[in-house]
Design a protein around this motif. Structure first.
Motif, PDB file in Angstrom:
ATOM      1  N   TYR A   1       0.820  -1.209   0.000  1.00  0.00           N
ATOM      2  CA  TYR A   1       0.000   0.000   0.000  1.00  0.00           C
ATOM      3  C   TYR A   1       0.854   1.259   0.000  1.00  0.00           C
ATOM      4  N   GLU A   2       2.037   1.184   0.541  1.00  0.00           N
ATOM      5  CA  GLU A   2       2.966   2.316   0.484  1.00  0.00           C
ATOM      6  C   GLU A   2       3.301   2.662  -0.970  1.00  0.00           C
ATOM      7  N   ARG A   3       3.232   1.662  -1.843  1.00  0.00           N
ATOM      8  CA  ARG A   3       3.510   1.877  -3.264  1.00  0.00           C
ATOM      9  C   ARG A   3       2.253   2.131  -4.085  1.00  0.00           C
ATOM     10  N   LEU A   4       1.142   1.506  -3.684  1.00  0.00           N
ATOM     11  CA  LEU A   4      -0.084   1.577  -4.480  1.00  0.00           C
ATOM     12  C   LEU A   4      -0.587   3.009  -4.666  1.00  0.00           C
ATOM     13  N   PHE A   5      -0.730   3.752  -3.592  1.00  0.00           N
ATOM     14  CA  PHE A   5      -1.329   5.077  -3.680  1.00  0.00           C
ATOM     15  C   PHE A   5      -0.486   6.045  -4.525  1.00  0.00           C
ATOM     16  N   PRO A   6       0.837   6.127  -4.316  1.00  0.00           N
ATOM     17  CA  PRO A   6       1.639   6.986  -5.206  1.00  0.00           C
ATOM     18  C   PRO A   6       1.595   6.530  -6.666  1.00  0.00           C
ATOM     19  N   LEU A   7       1.490   5.221  -6.890  1.00  0.00           N
ATOM     20  CA  LEU A   7       1.427   4.717  -8.260  1.00  0.00           C
ATOM     21  C   LEU A   7       0.169   5.213  -8.963  1.00  0.00           C
ATOM     22  N   VAL A   8      -0.972   5.105  -8.303  1.00  0.00           N
ATOM     23  CA  VAL A   8      -2.222   5.553  -8.927  1.00  0.00           C
ATOM     24  C   VAL A   8      -2.183   7.054  -9.188  1.00  0.00           C
ATOM     25  N   ARG A   9      -1.651   7.809  -8.240  1.00  0.00           N
ATOM     26  CA  ARG A   9      -1.508   9.258  -8.432  1.00  0.00           C
ATOM     27  C   ARG A   9      -0.688   9.555  -9.686  1.00  0.00           C
ATOM     28  N   GLU A  10       0.400   8.822  -9.878  1.00  0.00           N
ATOM     29  CA  GLU A  10       1.271   9.059 -11.034  1.00  0.00           C
ATOM     30  C   GLU A  10       0.569   8.668 -12.337  1.00  0.00           C
ATOM     31  N   VAL A  11      -0.157   7.544 -12.333  1.00  0.00           N
ATOM     32  CA  VAL A  11      -0.909   7.133 -13.517  1.00  0.00           C
ATOM     33  C   VAL A  11      -1.907   8.217 -13.909  1.00  0.00           C
ATOM     34  N   ASN A  12      -2.552   8.816 -12.921  1.00  0.00           N
ATOM     35  CA  ASN A  12      -3.570   9.834 -13.187  1.00  0.00           C
ATOM     36  C   ASN A  12      -3.006  11.080 -13.862  1.00  0.00           C
ATOM     37  N   LYS A  13      -1.733  11.346 -13.666  1.00  0.00           N
ATOM     38  CA  LYS A  13      -1.148  12.568 -14.232  1.00  0.00           C
ATOM     39  C   LYS A  13      -1.266  12.620 -15.748  1.00  0.00           C
ATOM     40  N   SER A  14      -1.249  11.483 -16.396  1.00  0.00           N
ATOM     41  CA  SER A  14      -1.288  11.447 -17.855  1.00  0.00           C
ATOM     42  C   SER A  14      -2.686  11.203 -18.412  1.00  0.00           C
ATOM     43  N   LEU A  15      -3.702  11.158 -17.539  1.00  0.00           N
ATOM     44  CA  LEU A  15      -5.057  10.840 -17.988  1.00  0.00           C
ATOM     45  C   LEU A  15      -5.921  12.092 -18.068  1.00  0.00           C
ATOM     46  N   PRO A  16      -6.846  12.131 -19.043  1.00  0.00           N
ATOM     47  CA  PRO A  16      -7.832  13.216 -19.060  1.00  0.00           C
ATOM     48  C   PRO A  16      -8.660  13.191 -17.778  1.00  0.00           C
ATOM     49  N   ARG A  17      -9.204  14.325 -17.410  1.00  0.00           N
ATOM     50  CA  ARG A  17      -9.949  14.434 -16.161  1.00  0.00           C
ATOM     51  C   ARG A  17     -11.056  13.380 -16.055  1.00  0.00           C
ATOM     52  N   ALA A  18     -11.766  13.136 -17.140  1.00  0.00           N
ATOM     53  CA  ALA A  18     -12.898  12.205 -17.111  1.00  0.00           C
ATOM     54  C   ALA A  18     -12.467  10.754 -16.932  1.00  0.00           C
ATOM     55  N   GLU A  19     -11.190  10.456 -17.173  1.00  0.00           N
ATOM     56  CA  GLU A  19     -10.719   9.074 -17.086  1.00  0.00           C
ATOM     57  C   GLU A  19      -9.845   8.816 -15.867  1.00  0.00           C
ATOM     58  N   LYS A  20      -9.655   9.816 -15.029  1.00  0.00           N
ATOM     59  CA  LYS A  20      -8.787   9.616 -13.867  1.00  0.00           C
ATOM     60  C   LYS A  20      -9.370   8.563 -12.929  1.00  0.00           C
ATOM     61  N   LEU A  21      -8.484   7.752 -12.388  1.00  0.00           N
ATOM     62  CA  LEU A  21      -8.876   6.707 -11.455  1.00  0.00           C
ATOM     63  C   LEU A  21      -9.170   7.302 -10.083  1.00  0.00           C
ATOM     64  N   ARG A  22     -10.097   6.695  -9.387  1.00  0.00           N
ATOM     65  CA  ARG A  22     -10.365   7.063  -8.003  1.00  0.00           C
ATOM     66  C   ARG A  22     -10.012   5.882  -7.116  1.00  0.00           C
ATOM     67  N   VAL A  23      -9.409   6.137  -5.972  1.00  0.00           N
ATOM     68  CA  VAL A  23      -9.172   5.089  -4.977  1.00  0.00           C
ATOM     69  C   VAL A  23     -10.196   5.269  -3.868  1.00  0.00           C
ATOM     70  N   LEU A  24     -10.970   4.217  -3.622  1.00  0.00           N
ATOM     71  CA  LEU A  24     -12.032   4.253  -2.619  1.00  0.00           C
ATOM     72  C   LEU A  24     -11.555   3.555  -1.353  1.00  0.00           C
ATOM     73  N   ALA A  25     -11.436   4.310  -0.275  1.00  0.00           N
ATOM     74  CA  ALA A  25     -11.040   3.757   1.023  1.00  0.00           C
ATOM     75  C   ALA A  25     -12.253   3.129   1.686  1.00  0.00           C
ATOM     76  N   CYS A  26     -12.164   1.854   2.045  1.00  0.00           N
ATOM     77  CA  CYS A  26     -13.354   1.113   2.470  1.00  0.00           C
ATOM     78  C   CYS A  26     -13.336   0.647   3.926  1.00  0.00           C
ATOM     79  N   ASP A  27     -12.298   0.999   4.691  1.00  0.00           N
ATOM     80  CA  ASP A  27     -12.303   0.627   6.103  1.00  0.00           C
ATOM     81  C   ASP A  27     -13.188   1.605   6.875  1.00  0.00           C
ATOM     82  N   PRO A  28     -13.802   1.171   7.984  1.00  0.00           N
ATOM     83  CA  PRO A  28     -14.669   2.067   8.761  1.00  0.00           C
ATOM     84  C   PRO A  28     -13.967   3.361   9.154  1.00  0.00           C
ATOM     85  N   PRO A  29     -14.728   4.452   9.286  1.00  0.00           N
ATOM     86  CA  PRO A  29     -14.145   5.788   9.523  1.00  0.00           C
ATOM     87  C   PRO A  29     -13.746   6.020  10.980  1.00  0.00           C
TER      88      PRO A  29
END
Length: 341
Positions: free
Chosen positions: A123-151
């Motif tokens: 997970y230390e690698r996952l979140f920065p990786l997705v952020r970097e992938v999003n940099k090259s994507l159009p706004r409508a195609e950017k990935l979202r990461v959904l945090a699913c553990d209780p708040p």
């Protein structure tokens, strides 16, 4: 949004019948004699038939998948177990590429109900990786990461009773999947421990399938067979590494369920891996690498002190997972291989 092209609308029975359900009862059948496919190709193809592909994680195959240029064209959301939903607005800003320091966003996976998340190098690698992938994507195609553990807000937890309201994790996962993915006709990759992903029983997937049946393709991971492993792994020797194969229509699906990981309440005389649709093979059991802990966590003395405070507040016993020393000891005693020295 990426609309589902082939939806199996098959109602699931309630209660015990949920647990007894086989993949063929809850999802479109695989063709007879199905063969293993290269893993990324198989997973991406599954999104043409399902809204959700659920994979047992942590597993580096999913980091490779996210780097695949075809991935953003198939998926809207990456739903993760190791993410405190309390911090979703902060996570959204970080993943979208806004000016959020990594040290700040680490709260998302370090402050969950599960201490293992805070030590996870995956997970230390996952979140920065997705952020970097999003940099090259159009706004409508950017990935979202959904945090699913209780708040959970650990700043307010000073006793075991303070933790108790946040231990119904599958209900939170199911509710977020319904609200943020399924009700919005989005496609999601779910990365969780396998117990949250199985069709049937009290899993998160089983909970939301009562309203959204047949939309999820669950992939269990090969960690060796419970018996006759050497003999059966010879039958896997010619498979691509990594590869995915459905249980339906294959010899794996005809194996007694006792060859796979057993679970409480598993139906007697079950076949295949009850509750899973497919199998991920990443190589023989003897060569499976152990997941390492994150060095950035080990070196963060302030976070380690906070973990010790949480352990004391929740009355975690010696050797409990709230205590960082538990992870240190495991690291000292373990080798590079999951099942070897």
């Amino acid at each position: 949004m990426r609309k589902l092209t082939c939806l199996a609308a098959v109602a699931l029975a309630a209660g015990a019948a949920l647990l007894a359900a086989t993949p063929s009862e809850s999802s479109p059948p695989a063709p007879t004699g199905a063969r293993p496919q290269e893993a990324q190709k198989a997973i991406l193809a599954a999104f043409d038939r399902y809204d959700v592909v659920a994979g047992a994680s942590p597993n580096d195959i999913f980091l490779d998948l996210i780097r695949n240029p075809a991935f953003p064209g198939k998926v809207d959301v990456i739903a993760v177990e190791c993410g405190n939903s309390l911090y979703q607005p902060l996570l959204d800003r970080y993943i979208a590429g806004e000016d959020v320091p990594l040290a700040t966003v680490r709260q998302v996976w370090r402050n969950t109900t599960q201490p293992t998340c805070g030590f996870s190098a995956f997970y230390e690698r996952l979140f920065p990786l997705v952020r970097e992938v999003n940099k090259s994507l159009p706004r409508a195609e950017k990935l979202r990461v959904l945090a699913c553990d209780p708040p959970i807000d650990w700043n307010t937890v000073t006793s075991p009773e303070g933790l108790a309201p946040f231990e119904e994790r599958d209900r939170t996962i199911a509710a977020l999947m319904k609200k943020e993915v399924l009700a919005k006709d989005r496609k999601a990759l779910m990365l969780f421990g396998i117990s949250h992903l199985l069709h049937g029983g009290g899993s998160a997937v089983a909970m939301y399938e009562q309203e959204f049946p047949g939309v999820t393709y669950t992939i269990a991971t090969h960690f060796g067979f419970q018996k006759d492993n050497e003999k059966l792994e010879q039958r896997l020797a010619g498979w691509p590494v990594p590869s995915v194969v459905p249980f339906a229509g294959t010899w794996l699906g005809q194996l007694d369920a006792s060859y796979f990981e057993s679970r409480p309440g598993q139906p007697p005389a079950a076949k295949g891996y009850p509750g899973a649709d497919a199998y991920l093979y990443t190589g023989p059991r003897a060569l499976i690498l152990r997941q390492q802990i994150a060095a950035s966590t080990v070196l963060d003395t302030a976070y380690l002190a906070e973990l010790r405070r949480r352990a004391a507040a929740t009355e975690d016993p010696p050797g409990g997972l709230m205590r960082p020393e538990t992870f240190f000891q495991r690291e000292l005693e373990s080798g590079a291989l999951e099942f070897g020295s």
